[in-house]
Write a protein that holds these residues in place. Structure first.
Motif, short mmCIF file in Angstrom:
data_model
loop_
_atom_site.label_atom_id
_atom_site.label_comp_id
_atom_site.label_asym_id
_atom_site.label_seq_id
_atom_site.Cartn_x
_atom_site.Cartn_y
_atom_site.Cartn_z
N UNK A 172 0.83 -1.21 0.00
CA UNK A 172 0.00 0.00 0.00
C UNK A 172 0.87 1.26 0.00
N UNK A 173 1.91 1.25 0.80
CA UNK A 173 2.80 2.42 0.90
C UNK A 173 3.51 2.69 -0.42
N UNK A 174 4.01 1.64 -1.05
CA UNK A 174 4.71 1.80 -2.33
C UNK A 174 3.77 2.37 -3.39
N UNK A 175 2.54 1.85 -3.44
CA UNK A 175 1.57 2.36 -4.41
C UNK A 175 1.25 3.83 -4.16
N UNK A 176 1.10 4.20 -2.89
CA UNK A 176 0.79 5.59 -2.55
C UNK A 176 1.96 6.52 -2.89
N UNK B 252 10.85 -8.54 -0.55
CA UNK B 252 10.72 -9.51 -1.65
C UNK B 252 9.28 -9.98 -1.87
N UNK B 253 8.56 -10.25 -0.78
CA UNK B 253 7.17 -10.71 -0.92
C UNK B 253 6.28 -9.58 -1.44
N UNK B 254 6.52 -8.37 -0.96
CA UNK B 254 5.75 -7.22 -1.45
C UNK B 254 6.00 -7.02 -2.95
N UNK B 255 7.25 -7.16 -3.37
CA UNK B 255 7.58 -7.00 -4.79
C UNK B 255 6.90 -8.07 -5.63
N UNK B 256 6.81 -9.28 -5.10
CA UNK B 256 6.16 -10.37 -5.82
C UNK B 256 4.67 -10.10 -6.00
N UNK B 257 4.03 -9.58 -4.96
CA UNK B 257 2.60 -9.25 -5.04
C UNK B 257 2.37 -8.14 -6.06
N UNK B 258 3.22 -7.13 -6.04
CA UNK B 258 3.08 -6.02 -6.98
C UNK B 258 3.29 -6.47 -8.42
N UNK B 259 4.09 -7.51 -8.61
CA UNK B 259 4.43 -7.97 -9.96
C UNK B 259 3.33 -8.81 -10.59
N UNK B 260 2.52 -9.45 -9.76
CA UNK B 260 1.50 -10.36 -10.28
C UNK B 260 0.41 -9.60 -11.03
N UNK B 261 -0.06 -10.23 -12.11
CA UNK B 261 -1.18 -9.68 -12.88
C UNK B 261 -2.31 -10.70 -12.86
N UNK B 262 -3.49 -10.34 -12.35
CA UNK B 262 -4.60 -11.29 -12.30
C UNK B 262 -4.98 -11.79 -13.69
N UNK B 263 -5.46 -13.00 -13.75
CA UNK B 263 -5.84 -13.58 -15.05
C UNK B 263 -6.92 -12.75 -15.75
N UNK B 264 -7.86 -12.30 -14.98
CA UNK B 264 -8.96 -11.55 -15.57
C UNK B 264 -8.71 -10.05 -15.52
N UNK B 265 -7.46 -9.63 -15.78
CA UNK B 265 -7.15 -8.20 -15.85
C UNK B 265 -8.37 -7.48 -16.44
N UNK B 266 -8.67 -6.22 -16.44
CA UNK B 266 -7.85 -5.04 -16.22
C UNK B 266 -7.26 -4.99 -14.84
#
Length: 252
Positions: A34-38, A68-82
């Protein structure tokens, strides 16, 4: 050894209690995301110290465990993007401090999908990046302004479409799309100011698409520009390319 004062003993005991308390790492990971996104909402450079102070309550010791775990979450793209996320954390140098930027890993939208404000801003950015790329990656800042003036964009005047180009260049530098640096030129005593692609541009902007766009403007083929074409295709310098090698003198 002198006996510690009462206040020192109490503080030592408090520190011990805090450090021995169990850490809810999943909660901290969510805080960091959340902090990185903000902090990156305006594509600004993010300080590691800000992440620690805001998301980890100042405990920088937790940073290497959580990031590392935060970076992994940020990197993931859901299958049903947008898209929700689809970002990569990239380290950048910023005045000797540990900083990073959040770069998109998702293909950028077409210009038609951007709102008017962004369309104007990124048209100017692409003109600048395209010129730098066609001039082999580095140009004196004065030469950039000379080029922009040939298409009606004056450094000192507000443009009816783009707004204030000088302020926009500063914004692009702040967002790490463009890098400004000093470098000596042969035959000159003073250092000159140069521009090149920044870290974010190298991560987010397609040089192949940029070359194709610049060639459309000049009514040329991408293979006319051997150096740039080889770079966009991932070829080695000794591989043959159909067409004659040209410089980008038309952009002078």
């Amino acid at each position: 050894m002198p006996r510690p004062s009462q206040s020192q003993s109490q503080r030592s005991q408090t520190d011990h209690n805090v450090s021995s308390q169990p850490v809810d790492e999943s909660h901290l990971v969510r805080n960091v995301v959340k902090t990185i996104l903000n902090l990156s909402i305006n594509k600004s450079v993010i300080k590691r110290s800000d992440i620690s102070s805001i998301a980890l309550k100042g405990d920088s010791r937790l940073y290497n465990r959580i990031i590392p775990e935060a970076a992994e979450i940020l990197h993931e793209v859901p299958r049903n993007s947008p898209v929700v996320y689809g970002y990569k954390l990239v380290d950048v140098e910023s005045k000797g401090k540990k900083t990073m930027i959040l770069c998109s890993t998702v293909e950028t939208s077409s210009f038609a999908e951007l709102n008017e404000n962004y369309r104007r801003r990124y048209t100017l950015l692409f003109l600048m990046l395209g010129y730098i790329f066609m001039k082999n990656g580095t140009v004196p800042e004065s030469m950039m302004w000379d080029f922009l003036q040939t298409v009606g964009i004056d450094e000192q005047q507000e443009h009816e479409y783009f707004g204030e180009p000088k302020k926009l260049l500063e914004l692009f530098i702040k967002q790490a799309y463009v890098m400004r640096f000093k470098q000596s030129m042969e035959g000159m005593n003073e250092e000159s100011i140069f521009l090149s692609w920044g870290v974010r541009a190298n991560q987010e902007v397609s040089k192949r698409e940029l070359l194709e766009s610049m060639c459309k403007l000049m009514n040329r083929k991408p293979t006319d520009f051997k150096t740039q074409y080889i770079e966009t295709q991932g070829l080695s310098d000794d591989m043959s390319v159909d067409g004659d090698e040209e410089s980008a003198e038309e952009l002078e």
